[in-house]
Design an enzyme around this catalytic site. Structure first.
Site, PDB file in Angstrom:
ATOM      1  N   TYR A  34       0.866  -1.193  -0.007  1.00  0.00           N
ATOM      2  CA  TYR A  34       0.032   0.119   0.036  1.00  0.00           C
ATOM      3  C   TYR A  34       0.894   1.074  -0.098  1.00  0.00           C
ATOM      4  O   TYR A  34       1.089   1.987   1.059  1.00  0.00           O
ATOM      5  CB  TYR A  34      -1.031   0.046   1.225  1.00  0.00           C
ATOM      6  CG  TYR A  34      -1.857  -1.045   1.268  1.00  0.00           C
ATOM      7  CD1 TYR A  34      -2.716  -1.476   0.409  1.00  0.00           C
ATOM      8  CD2 TYR A  34      -1.787  -2.019   2.550  1.00  0.00           C
ATOM      9  CE1 TYR A  34      -3.809  -2.540   0.269  1.00  0.00           C
ATOM     10  CE2 TYR A  34      -2.597  -3.170   2.613  1.00  0.00           C
ATOM     11  CZ  TYR A  34      -3.487  -3.414   1.667  1.00  0.00           C
ATOM     12  OH  TYR A  34      -4.411  -4.177   1.594  1.00  0.00           O
ATOM     13  N   ASN A  39      -7.166   6.759   3.258  1.00  0.00           N
ATOM     14  CA  ASN A  39      -8.204   7.604   3.842  1.00  0.00           C
ATOM     15  C   ASN A  39      -8.252   7.128   5.455  1.00  0.00           C
ATOM     16  O   ASN A  39      -7.849   8.175   6.350  1.00  0.00           O
ATOM     17  CB  ASN A  39      -9.685   7.845   3.151  1.00  0.00           C
ATOM     18  CG  ASN A  39     -10.743   8.793   3.934  1.00  0.00           C
ATOM     19  OD1 ASN A  39     -10.543   8.774   5.081  1.00  0.00           O
ATOM     20  ND2 ASN A  39     -11.292   9.128   3.160  1.00  0.00           N
ATOM     21  N   TRP A  40      -8.928   6.250   5.718  1.00  0.00           N
ATOM     22  CA  TRP A  40      -9.437   5.931   7.435  1.00  0.00           C
ATOM     23  C   TRP A  40      -7.932   5.497   7.915  1.00  0.00           C
ATOM     24  O   TRP A  40      -7.723   5.472   9.113  1.00  0.00           O
ATOM     25  CB  TRP A  40     -10.430   4.718   7.475  1.00  0.00           C
ATOM     26  CG  TRP A  40     -10.223   3.290   7.121  1.00  0.00           C
ATOM     27  CD1 TRP A  40      -9.405   2.760   6.106  1.00  0.00           C
ATOM     28  CD2 TRP A  40     -10.893   2.434   7.982  1.00  0.00           C
ATOM     29  NE1 TRP A  40      -9.871   1.468   6.150  1.00  0.00           N
ATOM     30  CE2 TRP A  40     -10.648   1.152   7.272  1.00  0.00           C
ATOM     31  CE3 TRP A  40     -11.851   2.461   9.200  1.00  0.00           C
ATOM     32  CZ2 TRP A  40     -11.275   0.004   7.582  1.00  0.00           C
ATOM     33  CZ3 TRP A  40     -11.954   1.127   9.554  1.00  0.00           C
ATOM     34  CH2 TRP A  40     -11.806  -0.118   8.947  1.00  0.00           C
ATOM     35  N   ASP A  41      -7.003   4.871   7.254  1.00  0.00           N
ATOM     36  CA  ASP A  41      -5.498   4.772   7.953  1.00  0.00           C
ATOM     37  C   ASP A  41      -4.906   6.039   8.495  1.00  0.00           C
ATOM     38  O   ASP A  41      -4.524   5.952   9.557  1.00  0.00           O
ATOM     39  CB  ASP A  41      -4.613   4.193   6.676  1.00  0.00           C
ATOM     40  CG  ASP A  41      -4.828   2.639   6.274  1.00  0.00           C
ATOM     41  OD1 ASP A  41      -5.975   2.568   5.589  1.00  0.00           O
ATOM     42  OD2 ASP A  41      -4.070   1.620   6.633  1.00  0.00           O
ATOM     43  N   ASP A 168     -12.806  -5.353   2.550  1.00  0.00           N
ATOM     44  CA  ASP A 168     -12.820  -5.854   1.220  1.00  0.00           C
ATOM     45  C   ASP A 168     -13.787  -7.030   0.858  1.00  0.00           C
ATOM     46  O   ASP A 168     -14.475  -6.987   0.096  1.00  0.00           O
ATOM     47  CB  ASP A 168     -11.505  -5.742   0.628  1.00  0.00           C
ATOM     48  CG  ASP A 168     -10.571  -4.389   0.803  1.00  0.00           C
ATOM     49  OD1 ASP A 168     -11.156  -3.645   1.473  1.00  0.00           O
ATOM     50  OD2 ASP A 168      -9.757  -4.528  -0.101  1.00  0.00           O
ATOM     51  N   ARG A 201      -5.382 -13.110   1.144  1.00  0.00           N
ATOM     52  CA  ARG A 201      -5.976 -12.029  -0.031  1.00  0.00           C
ATOM     53  C   ARG A 201      -7.340 -12.464  -0.390  1.00  0.00           C
ATOM     54  O   ARG A 201      -7.695 -13.527  -0.551  1.00  0.00           O
ATOM     55  CB  ARG A 201      -5.135 -11.545  -0.959  1.00  0.00           C
ATOM     56  CG  ARG A 201      -3.684 -11.206  -0.229  1.00  0.00           C
ATOM     57  CD  ARG A 201      -3.688  -9.347   0.007  1.00  0.00           C
ATOM     58  NE  ARG A 201      -4.359  -8.697  -0.979  1.00  0.00           N
ATOM     59  CZ  ARG A 201      -4.596  -7.323  -0.574  1.00  0.00           C
ATOM     60  NH1 ARG A 201      -4.515  -6.869   0.630  1.00  0.00           N
ATOM     61  NH2 ARG A 201      -5.216  -6.662  -1.682  1.00  0.00           N
ATOM     62  N   TYR A 353      -7.801 -12.098   5.229  1.00  0.00           N
ATOM     63  CA  TYR A 353      -8.099 -10.553   5.212  1.00  0.00           C
ATOM     64  C   TYR A 353      -9.420 -10.227   6.334  1.00  0.00           C
ATOM     65  O   TYR A 353      -9.208 -10.553   7.356  1.00  0.00           O
ATOM     66  CB  TYR A 353      -8.284 -10.417   3.815  1.00  0.00           C
ATOM     67  CG  TYR A 353      -8.162  -8.809   3.140  1.00  0.00           C
ATOM     68  CD1 TYR A 353      -7.041  -8.256   3.702  1.00  0.00           C
ATOM     69  CD2 TYR A 353      -8.653  -8.440   2.362  1.00  0.00           C
ATOM     70  CE1 TYR A 353      -6.776  -7.097   3.577  1.00  0.00           C
ATOM     71  CE2 TYR A 353      -8.378  -7.183   1.704  1.00  0.00           C
ATOM     72  CZ  TYR A 353      -7.228  -6.530   2.348  1.00  0.00           C
ATOM     73  OH  TYR A 353      -7.065  -4.953   2.030  1.00  0.00           O
ATOM     74  N   GLU A 397      -0.570  -6.721   9.364  1.00  0.00           N
ATOM     75  CA  GLU A 397      -1.689  -6.007   8.694  1.00  0.00           C
ATOM     76  C   GLU A 397      -2.908  -6.755   9.951  1.00  0.00           C
ATOM     77  O   GLU A 397      -3.846  -5.948  10.147  1.00  0.00           O
ATOM     78  CB  GLU A 397      -1.789  -6.198   7.430  1.00  0.00           C
ATOM     79  CG  GLU A 397      -2.924  -5.281   6.820  1.00  0.00           C
ATOM     80  CD  GLU A 397      -3.011  -5.555   5.459  1.00  0.00           C
ATOM     81  OE1 GLU A 397      -2.110  -6.319   4.831  1.00  0.00           O
ATOM     82  OE2 GLU A 397      -3.865  -5.212   4.713  1.00  0.00           O
TER      83      GLU A 397
HETATM   84  C1  DGY Z   1      -6.360  -3.077  -1.554  1.00  0.00           C
HETATM   85  O1  DGY Z   1      -6.021  -2.594  -2.711  1.00  0.00           O
HETATM   86  O2  DGY Z   1      -6.443  -4.017  -1.300  1.00  0.00           O
HETATM   87  C2  DGY Z   1      -7.390  -2.366  -0.782  1.00  0.00           C
HETATM   88  O3  DGY Z   1      -7.897  -2.636   0.475  1.00  0.00           O
HETATM   89  C3  DGY Z   1      -8.198  -1.153  -1.539  1.00  0.00           C
HETATM   90  O4  DGY Z   1      -8.552  -0.185  -0.660  1.00  0.00           O
END
Ligand code: DGY
Length: 427
Positions: A34, A39-41, A168, A201, A353, A397
């Site tokens: 990432y 945003n919320w991070d 997600d 994932r 996840y 994470e």
């Molecule tokens: C991702 O790319 O996995 C993200 O969660 C999208 O915000």
């Protein structure tokens, strides 16, 4: 090492994670997986940054809100610098912004974070100035939510993409996501699997639908006034709505303190209306809140953590007590709290996840709500479970709730920020 020394060392490692991921005026969640501003991070990370540098904490949020759209939306990613290691990048979103952003949003923890920063500020002059500016922007974002994601005035906003929830690949979206077509999907290559294990994932079938939705919204010119009705995916998430309700309540409080009665009044009204509507998502049989599939017109039978996060809002006492009891029950089937899905459900997947793993930011939000509702013993269990995970597995994470195994990305910023909070709360 005694427990004070253990905590001291964890705290120092957390500070180091924040430093490594700091890009000056924004922070990346982790490099590689990432590499931009989420945003919320960012809002939750600012709460951790405040322990180190108040001005830096305000700057984190200020940077995010500099990228607010003209219609009021605050996007979920700001692509400050190009990075080929992430997909889908700016060329896929094509939102036409000078500094590119995505075209969807994320859980609005901003009001909560802004009030927290303000409450604890030592530099009150800086806090007054920064909070007064943020207040207006957060209020506009709230207005955007109700106008564009609740066009029929139900009091609850819908998400039009699973990524907006921040959760997600939750089981919550399975049925609604199945309705999303894949015809016309442009060929693409995922990049996340270069950085994290495929078992941790989302699946290929889920990704196809994530990308199809992006293409669909892009074809509609990212016009938020039409996207809600035009999206085949429209789900009302109780966790997301409760975060919005809390953000409205916190902004109302902040506005009152800063003498902005106009902003205070409308956010109080939004919070009250939302809280009332949240009750329609309560499930007597599961004793928690459920998602509502606005397209399929039914509650979603999925016992996810999205139905427990509402404790962050000012729920009636019987509801917060029931949520506390649900979490206590979950602790009988998961060693580490709070699993993102009920481990007794056959769809639970301990490493994938949002289909099972425990997340420290969720623990933090839930613990905050439980503390306000007076469930202190449970708060302590959640906090010590969180710190045990860090001690055993580092700043991941997310974590397997059965084994504590670290999952997803590593050296994770918001995990570190939450550790600083948990340790400070315990002190
Ligand atoms: C991702 O790319 O996995 C993200 O969660 C999208 O915000």
């Amino acid at each position: 090492m005694n427990s004070n020394n253990v905590q001291q060392s964890m705290y120092e490692r957390a500070v180091e994670v924040l430093r490594v991921n700091d890009r000056g005026h924004y922070t990346v969640p982790t490099s590689g997986l990432y590499p931009f501003q989420w945003n919320w991070d960012s809002c939750l990370v600012s709460i951790g940054q405040q322990h180190i540098d108040e001005a830096r904490a305000w700057a984190e949020m200020k940077t995010l809100f500099e990228h607010q759209w003209d219609d009021g939306m605050v996007p979920h990613i700001v692509f400050h610098e190009m990075d080929d290691g992430y997909f889908p990048g700016p060329e896929v979103w094509s939102t036409g912004r000078k500094i590119p952003t995505t075209g969807i949003t994320q859980p609005p923890v901003a009001g909560f974070a802004a009030l927290r920063l303000f409450d604890r500020a030592k530099d009150t002059e800086l806090a007054n100035k920064e909070a007064a500016e943020l207040l207006v922007k957060i209020d506009r974002w709230h207005e955007w939510f109700y106008a564009n994601r609740d066009p029929h005035g139900t009091g609850l906003v819908a998400l039009i993409h699973p990524w907006e929830s921040g959760r997600d690949n939750s089981v919550d979206w399975d049925i609604a996501l199945d309705r999303v077509p894949t015809e016309g999907l442009e060929p693409y290559q995922r990049r996340d699997l270069q950085h994290a294990s495929a078992d941790h994932r989302p699946t290929a079938a889920q990704y196809d639908r994530y990308i199809w939705l992006v293409q669909h919204f892009r074809s509609l010119g990212w016009d938020n006034s039409v996207l809600h009705d035009a999206s085949p995916f429209k789900v009302v998430d109780p966790g997301f709505n409760a975060i919005l309700i809390r953000s409205c309540a916190d902004i109302a409080e902040l506005a009152s303190r800063l003498g902005r009665e106009d902003i205070a009044q409308r956010n109080k009204e939004r919070a009250a209306f939302g809280l009332n509507a949240l009750e329609t998502l309560w499930s007597n049989s599961l004793q928690q809140y459920l998602c509502y599939d606005r397209e399929g017109r039914e509650l979603v039978d999925s016992a996810s953590v999205g139905g427990l996060i509402p404790v962050i809002a000012a729920l009636p006492e019987n509801r917060s007590a029931a949520v506390a009891q649900r979490i206590d029950e979950l602790s009988k089937s998961a060693k580490y709290l709070v699993p993102s899905h009920d481990p007794t459900d056959e769809r639970y997947d301990s490493k994938r996840y949002w289909r099972g793993p425990s997340w420290l930011i969720v623990n933090y939000l839930i613990a905050d709500g439980l503390r306000r509702a007076g469930h202190i013993e449970l708060v302590q269990r959640i906090e010590s479970s969180s710190l045990e995970l860090i001690n055993q597995s580092g700043f991941a994470e997310y974590y397997d709730p059965n084994t504590g195994e670290p999952c997803g990305g590593s050296t994770f910023t918001w995990t570190a920020a939450m550790v600083m909070e948990f340790i400070s709360n315990a002190a």
